[in-house]
Design a protein around this motif. Structure first.
Motif: not given
Length: 350
Positions: A323-324, A153, A155-157, A138-139
């Protein structure tokens, strides 16, 4: 004679499109097939060659994309690598393979190295995912595409398929052929594939009810050919001393490498596949297709997943604010000689 190199602007003008459209067409993304064909034809006519190095300098990019996998020798990852390269190479990107073993800690170390500026993005496929790895992904300072099931949780494809449903397809197939005594050969349950495929087997057996006379699971240390051979020897010992009844026993393997190892040991023990024992695998790798007998398998579409992941990166390079997205491909049963004595594509899951 004009010795100056033709420019993208000249290509765009001759093709009758904007420079942006011409640029996307040269990369093979973000433009219609007709525009791509027209722009490439004009580029060839003018002798235009994209200067990917100049583009990289202008964009502050290295033009390197990492493909991070736990086993670079696994045929599934080899197929994915070819597909990813096929999509990224025309856009000027080089694909760098990063081995991450099968340990989430090693994968985490790799992710933390992304900030060193040596790569522009990463496509990752790992069999183990923990909370720390999800946070690191995510980071991540660069785009990430995970080939595997979406994680909570995350936040990526992601590009995923359903191996749980794939095992259900395999079990339903052997049951439909009349096999009633089932052995499931699986890898470690702490891995995502191991857990998902065990769930599939358990669900299929429960749903089958009285059609299943016997069902057991043999677990091995990994999903390799050697582990399949070990499982095969255990199965031979398990059935030692009992007469084989044709059309009763079937082995469901969690992947093709395990299935191939099992088949090899069954044949060495004098059994016939599929007359004495039917065997299914998963992944539909090329090696399984040239085996004798060829291996009935569930395709998880490694090539299509690789292409989808690479295309998503190109889309994200064009628009970092996307957006993911979770891309999903359905598993498909590919029937071959190890269950039916013939090869064909089954309609289920297609």
């Amino acid at each position: 004679m004009d010795s100056r190199k033709p420019t993208l602007a000249q290509v765009a003008a001759r093709a009758g499109v904007s420079i942006g459209s011409a640029s996307r067409a040269m990369r093979g993304t973000g433009a219609s097939e007709a525009v791509v064909a027209k722009v490439h034809a004009v580029a060839e006519e003018l002798g235009y060659i994209p200067d990917f190095r100049a583009r990289a300098l202008r964009a502050g990019r290295t033009m390197n994309v990492a493909f991070a996998v736990p086993d670079i020798g696994n045929p599934v990852y080899v197929e994915m690598l070819k597909a990813i390269t096929e999509v990224l190479s025309p856009a000027g990107y080089r694909v760098v393979v990063l081995p991450i073993d099968s340990d989430a800690t090693r994968a985490l170390d790799v992710v933390r190295s992304f900030s060193n500026g040596s790569i522009d993005a990463v496509i990752m496929s790992t069999v183990r995912v923990n909370d720390a790895l999800v946070v690191a992904l995510n980071e991540s300072p660069i785009p990430v595409v995970l080939i595997g099931q979406p994680v909570e949780d995350g936040d990526f494809d992601t590009v995923a398929t359903d191996s749980t449903a794939g095992i259900v397809l395999a079990v339903e197939h052997v049951l439909a052929l009349g096999y009633t005594d089932l052995v499931f050969v699986n890898g470690p349950l702490e891995t995502r594939p191991g857990a998902a495929r065990q769930n599939g087997f358990d669900k299929a057996v429960e749903d089958a009810g009285s059609r299943v006379k016997s069902a057991r699971t043999l677990r091995v240390d990994d999903f390799t050919l050697d582990d399949g051979s070990q499982a095969g020897r255990r199965i031979v010992r398990l059935w030692e001393g009992s007469a084989a009844v044709p059309g009763v026993r079937a082995v469901i393997a969690a992947n093709d490498l395990l299935a191939i190892g099992v088949i090899r040991e069954l044949i060495r023990a004098g059994m016939t596949v599929p007359t004495d024992v039917a065997v299914t695998g998963m992944d539909a790798i090329d090696l399984g297709k040239v085996m004798i007998p060829s291996v009935t398998s569930v395709s998880l579409h490694a090539v299509d997943r690789g292409k989808a992941a690479a295309q998503r990166l190109l889309d994200r390079f064009d628009n970092p604010e996307l957006e993911p997205q979770a891309t999903f491909l359905e598993p498909t049963l590919v029937i071959a000689e190890s269950t039916s004595g013939e090869e064909r594509m089954n309609e289920h899951g297609s």
